[in-house]
Structure formats: C-alpha cells, structure tokens
Design a protein around this motif. Sequence first.
Motif, PDB file in Angstrom:
ATOM      1  N   GLN A 112       0.840  -1.200   0.000  1.00 32.60           N
ATOM      2  CA  GLN A 112       0.000   0.000   0.000  1.00 32.60           C
ATOM      3  C   GLN A 112       0.878   1.255   0.000  1.00 32.60           C
ATOM      4  O   GLN A 112       0.604   2.207  -0.726  1.00 32.60           O
ATOM      5  CB  GLN A 112      -0.915   0.024   1.226  1.00 32.60           C
ATOM      6  N   ASN A 113       1.922   1.238   0.832  1.00 32.36           N
ATOM      7  CA  ASN A 113       2.817   2.403   0.902  1.00 32.36           C
ATOM      8  C   ASN A 113       3.533   2.641  -0.420  1.00 32.36           C
ATOM      9  O   ASN A 113       3.700   3.797  -0.835  1.00 32.36           O
ATOM     10  CB  ASN A 113       3.815   2.244   2.043  1.00 32.36           C
ATOM     11  N   LEU A 114       3.957   1.580  -1.097  1.00 36.84           N
ATOM     12  CA  LEU A 114       4.581   1.738  -2.416  1.00 36.84           C
ATOM     13  C   LEU A 114       3.596   2.374  -3.389  1.00 36.84           C
ATOM     14  O   LEU A 114       3.957   3.259  -4.162  1.00 36.84           O
ATOM     15  CB  LEU A 114       5.051   0.388  -2.963  1.00 36.84           C
ATOM     16  N   TYR A 115       2.359   1.910  -3.354  1.00 36.57           N
ATOM     17  CA  TYR A 115       1.326   2.454  -4.236  1.00 36.57           C
ATOM     18  C   TYR A 115       1.119   3.952  -3.957  1.00 36.57           C
ATOM     19  O   TYR A 115       1.109   4.771  -4.876  1.00 36.57           O
ATOM     20  CB  TYR A 115       0.014   1.683  -4.045  1.00 36.57           C
ATOM     21  N   ILE A 116       0.964   4.286  -2.687  1.00 35.12           N
ATOM     22  CA  ILE A 116       0.733   5.681  -2.302  1.00 35.12           C
ATOM     23  C   ILE A 116       1.951   6.549  -2.620  1.00 35.12           C
ATOM     24  O   ILE A 116       1.800   7.687  -3.076  1.00 35.12           O
ATOM     25  CB  ILE A 116       0.340   5.782  -0.810  1.00 35.12           C
ATOM     26  N   ASP A 117       3.146   6.009  -2.402  1.00 31.44           N
ATOM     27  CA  ASP A 117       4.358   6.775  -2.730  1.00 31.44           C
ATOM     28  C   ASP A 117       4.379   7.173  -4.198  1.00 31.44           C
ATOM     29  O   ASP A 117       4.815   8.266  -4.547  1.00 31.44           O
ATOM     30  CB  ASP A 117       5.623   5.974  -2.403  1.00 31.44           C
ATOM     31  N   PHE A 118       3.905   6.295  -5.080  1.00 31.24           N
ATOM     32  CA  PHE A 118       3.912   6.603  -6.506  1.00 31.24           C
ATOM     33  C   PHE A 118       2.723   7.471  -6.905  1.00 31.24           C
ATOM     34  O   PHE A 118       2.881   8.477  -7.581  1.00 31.24           O
ATOM     35  CB  PHE A 118       3.908   5.315  -7.346  1.00 31.24           C
ATOM     36  N   HIS A 119       1.512   7.084  -6.484  1.00 33.87           N
ATOM     37  CA  HIS A 119       0.299   7.761  -6.940  1.00 33.87           C
ATOM     38  C   HIS A 119      -0.093   8.966  -6.079  1.00 33.87           C
ATOM     39  O   HIS A 119      -0.932   9.766  -6.485  1.00 33.87           O
ATOM     40  CB  HIS A 119      -0.869   6.772  -6.987  1.00 33.87           C
ATOM     41  N   GLY A 120       0.492   9.061  -4.893  1.00 30.92           N
ATOM     42  CA  GLY A 120       0.184  10.179  -4.010  1.00 30.92           C
ATOM     43  C   GLY A 120      -1.077   9.984  -3.186  1.00 30.92           C
ATOM     44  O   GLY A 120      -1.402  10.829  -2.346  1.00 30.92           O
ATOM     45  N   LYS A 121      -1.772   8.863  -3.399  1.00 31.51           N
ATOM     46  CA  LYS A 121      -3.003   8.581  -2.645  1.00 31.51           C
ATOM     47  C   LYS A 121      -3.398   7.137  -2.919  1.00 31.51           C
ATOM     48  O   LYS A 121      -2.914   6.519  -3.869  1.00 31.51           O
ATOM     49  CB  LYS A 121      -4.122   9.512  -3.087  1.00 31.51           C
ATOM     50  N   PRO A 122      -4.290   6.596  -2.097  1.00 31.57           N
ATOM     51  CA  PRO A 122      -4.803   5.259  -2.371  1.00 31.57           C
ATOM     52  C   PRO A 122      -5.645   5.261  -3.640  1.00 31.57           C
ATOM     53  O   PRO A 122      -6.006   6.337  -4.147  1.00 31.57           O
ATOM     54  CB  PRO A 122      -5.682   4.941  -1.158  1.00 31.57           C
ATOM     55  N   PRO A 123      -5.996   4.087  -4.142  1.00 31.11           N
ATOM     56  CA  PRO A 123      -6.894   4.069  -5.311  1.00 31.11           C
ATOM     57  C   PRO A 123      -8.244   4.651  -4.927  1.00 31.11           C
ATOM     58  O   PRO A 123      -8.558   4.802  -3.740  1.00 31.11           O
ATOM     59  CB  PRO A 123      -7.004   2.580  -5.645  1.00 31.11           C
ATOM     60  N   ASN A 124      -9.046   4.965  -5.919  1.00 35.14           N
ATOM     61  CA  ASN A 124     -10.405   5.458  -5.642  1.00 35.14           C
ATOM     62  C   ASN A 124     -11.196   4.345  -4.982  1.00 35.14           C
ATOM     63  O   ASN A 124     -11.299   3.247  -5.508  1.00 35.14           O
ATOM     64  CB  ASN A 124     -11.096   5.892  -6.943  1.00 35.14           C
ATOM     65  N   LEU A 125     -11.723   4.644  -3.801  1.00 34.49           N
ATOM     66  CA  LEU A 125     -12.491   3.677  -3.031  1.00 34.49           C
ATOM     67  C   LEU A 125     -13.860   4.242  -2.748  1.00 34.49           C
ATOM     68  O   LEU A 125     -14.041   5.465  -2.714  1.00 34.49           O
ATOM     69  CB  LEU A 125     -11.760   3.344  -1.719  1.00 34.49           C
ATOM     70  N   PRO A 126     -14.837   3.348  -2.503  1.00 34.19           N
ATOM     71  CA  PRO A 126     -16.202   3.868  -2.213  1.00 34.19           C
ATOM     72  C   PRO A 126     -16.253   4.612  -0.900  1.00 34.19           C
ATOM     73  O   PRO A 126     -15.451   4.467  -0.033  1.00 34.19           O
ATOM     74  CB  PRO A 126     -17.065   2.614  -2.165  1.00 34.19           C
TER      75      PRO A 126
END
Length: 126
Positions: A112-126
């Motif tokens: 999750q941290n790798l994802y956020i580090d690249f995208h700047g936020k989590p994926p779009n979630l409900p």
Amino acid sequence: MTVLKLYASFRASFAELADATDELHGEAIRAEADPLVYLWFEDLASVLNARMGISDFEAQISRVLTFIDGHWGAGSAEVRACIDTSFVENLFWQVPPHRAEPTWRIMPPRLQNLYIDFHGKPPNLP
C-alpha cells in the motif's frame, strides 16, 4: 534473488494466473528475456485488476499479494524495483471503486505504501 527467479517462483506458485498473464501478454515469456519479464509483471497486475471484486478470487489475490510482499521484503534492489514499478504501480488501473476496495483492504501495508508513494493517494475507493 533476481527478477527472473521471482518470475519463475511466481509461475510455480500460481500457474493459472501465470497462464492468464501469458495470454494477455501475447507470448509465453521464458527466462531469456529480462526486459520482457518486467512487462510480464505489468500484465500480471492487469490480470489481477480484471479479477478484483470477484468474491471467489479474493483469497487468491490475497495469496498473490502476500507472495509479492514477501519477495519484496527479501528481494534484491532489482526485485524491489520490478515489484514497485512494474507490479504495484499498475494495480487498480481503471478498476471501479467498489471492486478495488476489497483488494486494497487486504493488501499488505508495505505494498500500500509503495502504491501511495507513486500515486500520491490510495486508489479510488467507495
């Protein structure tokens, strides 16, 4: 461990997903083509994206994410770079929020941290 060994280990552990990724990738990649192995892990993320939100697939996605996380933790700089840039960065691409949420919930914190580090936020979630 090298990326090619990660690739071989994943294939041995998740044969059906490896076959589906080969189909998406358009060719059966073998160990002689390093750059294509990185692309294969991008395609693996695409296969997982297509299956996110399918309830009977959640357990397998969990095992895949645990497998990848374990190899990131024990991997070389090359393996970590491949997992980060080829796999994690491509997860959740164009996945609707209601389908992404169950996978994000079970994704190991390091990934999750790798994802956020690249995208700047989590994926779009409900």
